[in-house]
Design a protein around this motif. Structure first.
Motif, mmCIF file in Angstrom:
data_model
loop_
_atom_site.group_PDB
_atom_site.id
_atom_site.type_symbol
_atom_site.label_atom_id
_atom_site.label_comp_id
_atom_site.label_asym_id
_atom_site.label_seq_id
_atom_site.Cartn_x
_atom_site.Cartn_y
_atom_site.Cartn_z
ATOM 1 N N THR A 180 -5.220 8.378 53.302
ATOM 2 C CA THR A 180 -5.956 7.999 52.101
ATOM 3 C C THR A 180 -7.452 7.939 52.366
ATOM 4 O OG1 THR A 180 -4.023 6.722 51.443
ATOM 5 C CG2 THR A 180 -6.061 6.287 50.255
ATOM 6 N N ALA A 183 -8.785 11.296 52.082
ATOM 7 C CA ALA A 183 -8.982 11.689 50.678
ATOM 8 C C ALA A 183 -10.278 11.115 50.129
ATOM 9 C CB ALA A 183 -7.799 11.210 49.832
ATOM 10 N N CYS A 187 -13.533 13.206 48.653
ATOM 11 C CA CYS A 187 -14.131 12.938 47.338
ATOM 12 C C CYS A 187 -15.642 12.745 47.442
ATOM 13 C CB CYS A 187 -13.494 11.707 46.703
ATOM 14 S SG CYS A 187 -11.828 11.982 46.056
ATOM 15 N N TRP A 258 -4.396 11.361 46.847
ATOM 16 C CA TRP A 258 -4.860 12.744 47.014
ATOM 17 C C TRP A 258 -4.977 13.484 45.688
ATOM 18 C CZ3 TRP A 258 -7.204 15.624 50.527
ATOM 19 C CH2 TRP A 258 -7.326 15.092 51.806
#
Length: 466
Positions: A180, A183, A187, A258
């Protein structure tokens, strides 16, 4: 301490790196607390004149750094700690040790660099959401250094493979947190690569960290839920759910996170759709799984009352931290669906949520990670600080929410709050009183844990996790 049968010894090779990661995490809180004291002093007439620059300039930079240390670096350092402990629990201590050592040293260096802009009066402060920044290359570089340091043990943990990680829920939860975190980094990178310049630096930083900041909340949730499982098995003697369903829910949180990078395909950054998409992702994607685990943990605690727990559910730090974490997270979750727009109902929600995560982490440290014999024999101080922090945080959330209902705006201070009625003053008074109690509990926590870690280092004691 009862119910230690679930504990698995950590490999000796990660003893020192794990202690170091614990110290780095607590140091982040300690530095944030020191900045909070300096923030208060900077507003005192007379003391302001001691600063080599205008106090308003120092205040905003120090506030940004305080928030980043206390709600970003602190939680990420705990994730790094869980990765190190998890590797030890599955018997991969020697493989993890060098990565753990390099990681905590890198994070410590990044924390030092983060202080630079506030101390040297560099850059413009930006009070954007999630990851507030000081617009200066030194500060942005420091964030990158911290991220690199956290990524080192996480990458090594993931390289162990799913079959090894599935042996222990702390290792598995840390691995889901690692995926996570990746991810979130993607971003942030996508936002930086696709943004167009804006005249307002704060608006630019809001877009830069809006997506990644939301995904970081998935990381924090995974840390908390992993610790719920740990505290339940370690201090109550039973797990909230069987291992398979529990692991599946953790994996689902990582999978949903995700979706974040995919949002950039149909909702580019700096658009209303992008803003709304990540708000929806947070509300919809981080509700069902934590709610299931919250209900399962609460039901487990209710059933555990009849198994003859010595001292009851509130009698040991590990259990009290677990109960407090469940209550605060539940309160914050409910408030999250009742937030307003631009008022203090929003900070009421996230203060309660953050307090829930913090209490779970406090349970890890106070429930055995710092096995000082003196502290273990005399748990009163640990119980008191947990009560102070939990009750104070709940009172603060109630005060903020009530003030928000009456229209008090967020991110305001002094006369700008518009406290033109007795009710507004009462609710903001509750906010202040609750915040003071929580701060006192936090100071006690940092003091006790740092003292315990120092004693451990001096005595070359071994970690017993747990």
């Amino acid at each position: 301490m009862p119910f230690d049968a679930s504990a698995q010894p950590i490999h000796p090779d990660v003893d020192r790196p794990a202690r170091a990661w614990g110290a780095v995490a607590i140091a982040a809180l300690a530095l944030a607390g020191l900045l909070a004291v300096l923030l208060a002093l900077a507003r005192v007439p007379g003391v302001q004149d001691w600063l080599p620059w205008p106090w308003e300039s120092f205040f905003r930079r120090a506030l940004v750094t305080h928030v980043t240390l206390s709600v970003v670096v602190w939680f990420l350092a705990v994730l790094g700690l869980l990765a190190v402990l998890g590797a030890g629990r599955v018997g991969r201590g020697p493989a993890m040790a060098p990565w753990a050592r390099a990681g905590w040293m890198t994070v410590a260096a990044g924390m030092g660099l983060l202080l630079g802009p506030a101390v040297l009066n560099l850059g413009a402060p930006s009070l954007n959401n999630y990851v507030p920044v000081v617009d200066h290359p030194l500060y942005h570089g420091a964030l990158g250094v911290v991220a690199l340091g956290v990524a080192l043990p996480l990458a090594r943990l993931l390289s162990l493979g799913p079959r090894v990680l599935a042996r222990d829920m702390m290792a598995f939860g840390a691995a889901m947190g690692a995926l996570t975190f990746a991810a979130a980094l993607v971003c942030v990178a996508l936002a930086a690569l696709t943004m167009t310049p804006e005249p307002d630096p704060e608006a630019l930083n809001e877009w830069r960290f809006w997506a990644g900041g939301h995904v970081l909340q998935f990381v924090n949730a995974l840390v908390m839920l992993t610790l719920w499982h740990h505290l339940s098995t370690r201090h109550v003697g039973r797990a909230p759910l069987p291992t398979g369903p529990f692991a599946a829910l953790l994996a689902l949180i990582a999978l949903v996170a995700w979706v974040g990078p995919l949002v950039f395909v149909w909702a580019p950054v700096q658009t209303a759709g992008h803003y709304a998409a990540f708000t929806l992702l947070y509300k919809a994607g981080l509700t069902l799984q934590p709610a299931i685990l919250l209900i399962a943990t609460a039901w487990m605690l209710v059933r555990a009352r009849g198994v003859g727990l010595g001292g009851g559910l509130f009698g040991t730090p590990g259990r009290l931290a677990l109960v407090g974490s469940v209550v605060l997270f539940a309160a914050g979750g409910v408030l999250g669906f009742l937030v307003g727009w631009g008022d203090t109902r929003t900070p009421a929600h996230y203060h309660a949520i953050i307090a829930g995560v913090n209490l779970a982490v406090m349970g890890l440290f106070l429930g055995g990670l710092v096995p000082s014999p003196r502290v273990q024999r005399r748990p009163t101080a640990r119980l008191v600080l947990l009560w102070l922090y939990a009750v104070g945080s709940l009172v603060q959330a109630v005060g903020l929410y009530g003030a928000g209902v009456l229209g008090v705006g967020r991110k305001l201070a002094g006369e700008a709050q518009g406290l033109d009625s007795t009710a507004k003053s009462v609710f903001m008074g509750l906010n202040g009183a609750g915040g003071g109690l929580a701060a006192l509990g936090g100071v006690m926590f940092v003091w006790i844990v740092l003292a315990g870690l120092i004693r451990q280092a001096k005595a070359h004691a071994k970690f017993r996790v747990l």
